[in-house]
Design a protein around this motif. Structure first.
Motif, PDB file in Angstrom:
ATOM      1  N   THR A 482       0.834  -1.210   0.000  1.00 51.81           N
ATOM      2  CA  THR A 482       0.000   0.000   0.000  1.00 51.81           C
ATOM      3  C   THR A 482       0.867   1.257   0.000  1.00 51.81           C
ATOM      4  N   GLU A 483       1.991   1.170  -0.712  1.00 49.70           N
ATOM      5  CA  GLU A 483       2.843   2.348  -0.871  1.00 49.70           C
ATOM      6  C   GLU A 483       3.585   2.235  -2.197  1.00 49.70           C
ATOM      7  N   TYR A 484       3.955   3.406  -2.720  1.00 52.63           N
ATOM      8  CA  TYR A 484       4.630   3.412  -4.015  1.00 52.63           C
ATOM      9  C   TYR A 484       5.410   4.707  -4.135  1.00 52.63           C
ATOM     10  N   ALA A 485       6.606   4.639  -4.727  1.00 51.21           N
ATOM     11  CA  ALA A 485       7.440   5.819  -4.971  1.00 51.21           C
ATOM     12  C   ALA A 485       7.503   6.055  -6.475  1.00 51.21           C
ATOM     13  N   ASP A 486       7.025   7.207  -6.904  1.00 50.77           N
ATOM     14  CA  ASP A 486       7.061   7.571  -8.313  1.00 50.77           C
ATOM     15  C   ASP A 486       8.340   8.350  -8.572  1.00 50.77           C
ATOM     16  N   LEU A 487       9.273   7.724  -9.311  1.00 47.83           N
ATOM     17  CA  LEU A 487      10.573   8.335  -9.555  1.00 47.83           C
ATOM     18  C   LEU A 487      10.612   9.134 -10.849  1.00 47.83           C
ATOM     19  N   ASN A 488       9.577   8.985 -11.668  1.00 46.70           N
ATOM     20  CA  ASN A 488       9.577   9.614 -12.990  1.00 46.70           C
ATOM     21  C   ASN A 488       8.569  10.759 -13.002  1.00 46.70           C
TER      22      ASN A 488
END
Length: 819
Positions: A482-488
């Motif tokens: 339930t987590e996500y890192a958007d690097l773009n």
């Protein structure tokens, strides 16, 4: 005053209040057309209605004593004085002359005459005296100089008689009763229906009586409804009522009376002035489609049905008419404005075209109709038959769709003879999505679904700026966390996110709330009665050149909303036909209607405190409702009547448009023993004992605010409050009466700040007693009530009643200035 009055009510053995809240295989149907009522005429004992050729005069007959001539436009009538010896008899037939100067009547059995009247004055001009005691069906010849009549002195015949000299010009002996006679509008010929042991229709020459054509043999015993020609003479139609075997047959009168259509319905026959529409009772058939397509005539804003056997359209095409089905002595003739007769409902669409819901969630269904002229409007959902393909996935009750279990299914709507479908997906959705800028990336966190049956994971969707969400998620596979890192990310544009839960069979849930991080911050400051606004510190006119300002209307702030939406980069559309406003900003869509208190936010119905309005030619919308549902941060300064709106910014923000106000925090402690309950629906605050626990809010179909609040409940007593909207034009006293209260139960009344009137009521019904307070303001009423089910109260209940009186003294209405 409140405390004193309520204590008086308790002492007075308080009452029970009864609260009643109101709530042919080749024939293709193409919906309906709605015609408004133009006028209502008293019908007396009417059973026949005849129209003058120009459509200006209407003759209503039944018995000879109850025959009236009406001027259609003015609604003024004149009673027709038929010679005395026929007054107690029924009128056998009536007909207007083609030139419109007179009408003829035959009445009774031993009348020995045909009565001619002036069609404008209604005065008797002449009586053609005959030796025959019975005169039945009548029709003028096409030149209006003679009249054709079925007569009988024991032997039946059809006679043509000169109306000036009373000379008999033609006599045709017939073996059957001539029950209908109809002249051709252009040719020297007439149709006669002969019915006895067998029924036939003959087309005869007016001058010689020669038979031109004998039409179909019709089954004996049918009750013939009507027959007649189109005004251009192209078509001849015969209709007979045979119950399930009813038929209407259309003949081409220009081509030897060839049969061209059979309609499995019956009713009175009339044609539109241009000859393009056949009106058969309450149905309209299109000539250009070969009488194979029809639509129904409905009475606008009425549940009354049209009697197909006493109905039609005036020859000039201005009005449709029918006689209601009530008791014969109290019938009404309704005139309908037929200017929109050719405009029909041609298709329906469920709005939106597809649904995605959480399990155990629900949404109000809407149906949109498209008319033959291209206009669209919302249809009455109470007239829709809804059905669900898979009952275990979803169900519909009272036009509300409820999710039952994960899955997808088909929703079907039937409106009259029209049908449409929509896809439905039921799946729990993630919530509480948050976005935070972390250097050159954005971190997302959210709360997962509780029901993990068939759950595969979560998809993340992103858009930038004012674009739209891509159908492709950011990852090739469902996330298991339930987590996500958007690097773009693009730091120069706003980054917006939603999360969807993914289930077996590729079922995706509705989106979570939207979270975003953006450097495009907007701060907009508005002030009541000030035509200028500030955007990031720069002054700008709200409505250039018009001086339009935010205003307080019914206690709420209304704003000319287009300027605000334009500044935020959103889109606003106006549908003039139904006065509908659609606002779209990023992933949010709001539909509102002028003067209606229901709006739809992303397809979900919500109730407005104040309806949109057109004021001084400008569309004004409730600011708080619009702002909160578009994700704006809003602050109200009551002292300066200033509204500070902020949107976006480099800090993260989260918009949860799915939550209703009472799902958020609506209480706060104010002392060691009391808390404050905040009701933003009706607009009030009130204290409650902390010992009772937090007030419980329950959704309700009985109360049209959609919920009620319970403060205290035991086996013996219950204390609740709820809100209601008054009906259009309904007075305060009328509301009291409508909901079952006797006016004598109003023991006191007063006015408190921000209210129009406050009523105190008491009633007693056996073992059930009730005290109530009703607070009226701006077309709304808030009701507080304490119901006592047992007069032998336990000590705690008696304390609760005493406390009820105490806490009502803390009641404060809010100005609710920002709507």
């Amino acid at each position: 005053m409140i405390k004193k009055t309520l204590k008086t009510l308790v002492i007075c053995s308080i009452m029970f209040v009864s609260l009643l809240f109101i709530s042919n295989p080749s024939i293709f149907a193409e919906g309906e057309t709605e015609l408004p009522v133009f006028n209502t005429l008293k019908g007396y004992g009417v059973s026949k209605v005849k129209m003058s050729p120009d459509g200006s005069m209407l003759l209503a007959t039944g018995s000879a004593f109850d025959t009236y001539l009406w001027n259609v436009n003015s609604g003024i009538s004149k009673k027709i004085n038929i010679p005395p010896h026929t007054r107690t008899e029924n009128v056998n037939d009536a007909t207007f002359s083609p030139d419109g100067t007179m009408f003829a009547l035959s009445a009774g059995y031993e009348s020995y005459g045909i009565h001619l009247f002036d069609s404008k004055s209604g005065e008797l001009k002449n009586t053609i005296k005959l030796k025959d005691p019975y005169i039945g069906a009548l029709s003028f010849t096409s030149d209006s100089k003679s009249i054709i009549a079925q007569v009988s002195d024991g032997n039946r015949s059809i006679k043509t008689i000169n109306i000036t000299t009373s000379a008999e010009l033609l006599k045709l002996d017939v073996t059957s009763n001539a029950s209908r006679i109809s002249h051709h509008p252009q040719n020297d010929e007439f149709a006669v229906l002969l019915s006895d042991s067998q029924s036939i229709v003959q087309i005869r020459n007016e001058n010689t009586g020669a038979i031109i054509k004998t039409l179909n043999d019709f089954t004996a015993g049918f009750l013939f409804s009507d027959m007649g020609f189109s005004q251009d003479g192209n078509y001849f139609v015969v209709s007979h009522n045979g119950g399930k075997n009813s038929e209407t047959i259309v003949f081409n009168a220009k081509d030897g009376y060839k049969q061209i259509a059979v309609i499995k319905e019956s009713g009175n026959i009339s044609f539109s002035k241009d000859g393009k529409l056949l009106i058969l009772g309450d149905m309209v058939y299109t000539v250009e489609e070969g009488f194979t397509h029809f639509y129904r005539i409905k009475v606008k804003n009425s549940k009354e049905t049209i009697n197909p056997y006493v109905s039609g359209i005036t020859p000039d095409g201005k009005y449709a008419f029918y006689v209601d089905n009530v008791d014969a002595r109290d019938r009404k003739i309704r005139l309908l404005d037929a200017s929109a007769l050719s405009i029909r409902l041609s298709s329906i669409q469920i709005d939106p075209k597809g649904f995605a819901l959480n399990v155990n969630d629900h949404t109000k269904l809407m149906l949109e109709g498209t008319y033959s002229d291209g206009t669209k409007k919302s249809l009455d959902t109470s007239k829709v038959k809804w059905s669900i393909q898979d009952f275990y996935v979803a169900e519909v009750k009272d036009s509300i769709l409820y999710g039952r279990s994960n899955g997808n299914t088909i929703l079907t709507a039937n409106f009259g003879d029209l049908t449409t479908n929509a896809q439905v997906v039921i799946a729990d959705a993630p919530t509480d999505l948050k976005a935070a800028l972390n250097g050159n990336s954005i971190n997302l966190t959210w709360s997962g679904v509780k029901n993990k049956n068939d759950l595969l994971g979560y998809y993340v969707y992103r858009k930038t700026g004012n674009g739209s969400y891509n159908n492709t998620p950011l990852t090739d596979f469902p996330l298991q966390t339930t987590e996500y890192a958007d690097l773009n990310i693009d730091a120069k544009q706003g980054n917006f996110y939603i999360i969807k839960a993914v289930y077996k069979n590729k079922i995706e849930s509705i989106p979570s709330n939207e979270a975003f991080v953006t450097s495009k911050a907007k701060q907009i400051i508005l002030q009541v009665n000030n035509h200028m606004m500030k955007i990031n510190g720069e002054s700008k006119e709200i409505d250039a050149g018009n001086g339009t300002t935010p205003i307080i209307h019914n206690g709420k702030t209304l704003l000319p909303i287009r300027a605000l939406i334009d500044e935020l980069g959103g889109k606003l559309d106006w549908l003039d036909g139904e006065q509908k406003i659609t606002i779209q900003l990023n992933n949010n869509k709001i539909d509102l209607w002028i003067d209606k208190n229901t709006a739809y936010v992303n397809g979900t119905a919500q109730t407005l405190d104040v309806a949109p309005a057109i004021i001084s030619g400008r569309t004004m919308l409730p600011l708080r409702f619009i702002g909160e549902n578009l994700g704006l941060q809003l602050e109200w300064d009551g002292a300066t009547q200033t509204i500070n709106l902020s949107y976006g910014g480099t800090a993260s923000a989260s918009i949860d448009i799915s939550k209703k106000w009472y799902e958020l925090e609506y209480t706060r402690p104010v002392s060691n023993t009391f808390g404050e309950y905040i009701d933003s629906g009706f607009g009030f605050t009130i204290n409650y004992p902390l010992a009772w626990g937090k007030p419980k809010i329950t959704e309700s179909k009985e109360h049209n605010f959609g919920f009620y609040t319970t403060y205290y409940k035991s086996d013996n007593t219950v204390i609740i409050s709820y809100g209601e909207f008054l009906q259009d034009g309904e007075s305060n006293v009328a509301y009291v009466k409508r909901n079952g209260f006797d006016i004598s139960n109003i023991v006191a009344e007063e006015k408190i700040q921000y209210s129009e009137k406050v009523y105190y009521l008491k009633e007693d019904s056996g073992n059930k007693k009730k005290i109530a307070i009703m607070i009226f303001k701006h077309g709304e009423v808030c009701v507080f009530e304490n119901t006592i089910y047992d007069v032998n109260l336990i000590q705690n209940d008696q304390k609760a009643i005493d406390l009820f009186v105490e806490i009502l003294t803390t009641l404060k209405l809010t100005s609710a200035a920002v709507g």
